[in-house]
Design a protein around this motif. Structure first.
Motif, PDB file in Angstrom:
ATOM      1  N   ALA A 157       0.810  -1.217   0.000  1.00 38.99           N
ATOM      2  CA  ALA A 157       0.000   0.000   0.000  1.00 38.99           C
ATOM      3  C   ALA A 157       0.845   1.270   0.000  1.00 38.99           C
ATOM      4  CB  ALA A 157      -0.934  -0.001   1.212  1.00 38.99           C
ATOM      5  N   ARG A 158       1.953   1.263   0.688  1.00 36.49           N
ATOM      6  CA  ARG A 158       2.697   2.504   0.890  1.00 36.49           C
ATOM      7  C   ARG A 158       4.162   2.400   0.491  1.00 36.49           C
ATOM      8  NH1 ARG A 158       0.282   6.314   3.747  1.00 36.49           N
ATOM      9  NH2 ARG A 158       2.221   7.023   4.645  1.00 36.49           N
ATOM     10  N   GLY A 159       4.524   1.377  -0.267  1.00 34.86           N
ATOM     11  CA  GLY A 159       5.920   1.178  -0.657  1.00 34.86           C
ATOM     12  C   GLY A 159       6.478   2.305  -1.495  1.00 34.86           C
ATOM     13  N   ARG A 160       5.698   2.814  -2.439  1.00 35.72           N
ATOM     14  CA  ARG A 160       6.187   3.886  -3.308  1.00 35.72           C
ATOM     15  C   ARG A 160       6.412   5.167  -2.515  1.00 35.72           C
ATOM     16  NH1 ARG A 160       3.205   4.416  -8.640  1.00 35.72           N
ATOM     17  NH2 ARG A 160       4.603   2.691  -9.049  1.00 35.72           N
ATOM     18  N   SER A 161       5.464   5.523  -1.656  1.00 38.22           N
ATOM     19  CA  SER A 161       5.638   6.750  -0.871  1.00 38.22           C
ATOM     20  C   SER A 161       6.759   6.572   0.155  1.00 38.22           C
ATOM     21  CB  SER A 161       4.332   7.145  -0.179  1.00 38.22           C
ATOM     22  OG  SER A 161       3.906   6.150   0.729  1.00 38.22           O
ATOM     23  N   MET A 162       7.002   5.341   0.578  1.00 38.10           N
ATOM     24  CA  MET A 162       8.118   5.057   1.489  1.00 38.10           C
ATOM     25  C   MET A 162       9.437   5.388   0.791  1.00 38.10           C
ATOM     26  SD  MET A 162       8.666   1.409   3.306  1.00 38.10           S
ATOM     27  CE  MET A 162       9.967   1.062   4.439  1.00 38.10           C
ATOM     28  N   ARG A 163       9.556   5.005  -0.452  1.00 34.33           N
ATOM     29  CA  ARG A 163      10.753   5.297  -1.231  1.00 34.33           C
ATOM     30  C   ARG A 163      10.911   6.802  -1.441  1.00 34.33           C
ATOM     31  NH1 ARG A 163      11.796   6.333  -6.545  1.00 34.33           N
ATOM     32  NH2 ARG A 163       9.624   6.033  -7.058  1.00 34.33           N
ATOM     33  N   GLU A 164       9.801   7.480  -1.706  1.00 33.96           N
ATOM     34  CA  GLU A 164       9.855   8.927  -1.907  1.00 33.96           C
ATOM     35  C   GLU A 164      10.285   9.648  -0.632  1.00 33.96           C
ATOM     36  OE1 GLU A 164       5.940   9.744  -3.336  1.00 33.96           O
ATOM     37  OE2 GLU A 164       6.359   8.920  -5.329  1.00 33.96           O
ATOM     38  N   ARG A 165       9.810   9.187   0.515  1.00 31.33           N
ATOM     39  CA  ARG A 165      10.240   9.795   1.778  1.00 31.33           C
ATOM     40  C   ARG A 165      11.720   9.541   2.026  1.00 31.33           C
ATOM     41  NH1 ARG A 165       5.123   8.338   2.924  1.00 31.33           N
ATOM     42  NH2 ARG A 165       5.664   6.269   3.645  1.00 31.33           N
TER      43      ARG A 165
END
Length: 129
Positions: free
Chosen positions: A65-73
């Motif tokens: 669910a949040r892997g992409r935003s985790m990478r962006e952070r």
């Protein structure tokens, strides 16, 4: 050592490293939950409960669910650290760079014979003070 074959040793080491990787991933996800400023308090609490109560499922769902935003952070944090480092280096180099340039110019003047050794020493002491 005869009662514990080499293959069993490798198998044990594999499980040990998977266990260590699992804890690394768990702490990475928990750190990301608290680092995310867009997620509210209830959202953080919900994700944290899910990750701690059902760890395998919780981490799998979180990464999906949040892997992409985790990478962006992660990228944003790395860029901020790089910017702070560059700012620190420029500030530190800037404070000593002017003195080094002036000393170089003085040395060139002394080498050409435009100023004497005494004048060079006085100017050097003034610059370094």
């Amino acid at each position: 050592m005869d009662d514990y074959p080499l293959l069993n040793f490798f198998w044990t080491m594999l499980w040990f490293f998977l266990w260590v990787m699992w804890f690394f991933l768990l702490f990475k996800v928990i750190t990301d939950i608290f680092r995310d400023h867009t997620l509210g308090g209830w959202g953080k609490a919900g994700w944290l409960v899910l990750v701690l109560v059902l760890p395998f499922l919780g981490i799998l769902v979180y990464l999906i669910a949040r892997g992409r935003s985790m990478r962006e952070r992660d990228l944003k944090q790395a860029e901020e650290q790089q910017a702070r480092f560059r700012s620190y280096v420029q500030q530190t180099a800037g404070s000593g760079g002017g003195a080094a340039d002036e000393l170089h110019k003085l040395s060139a003047l002394k080498d050409k014979g435009d100023i004497s050794q005494e004048e060079f020493d006085r100017a050097k002491a003034r610059i370094l003070a």
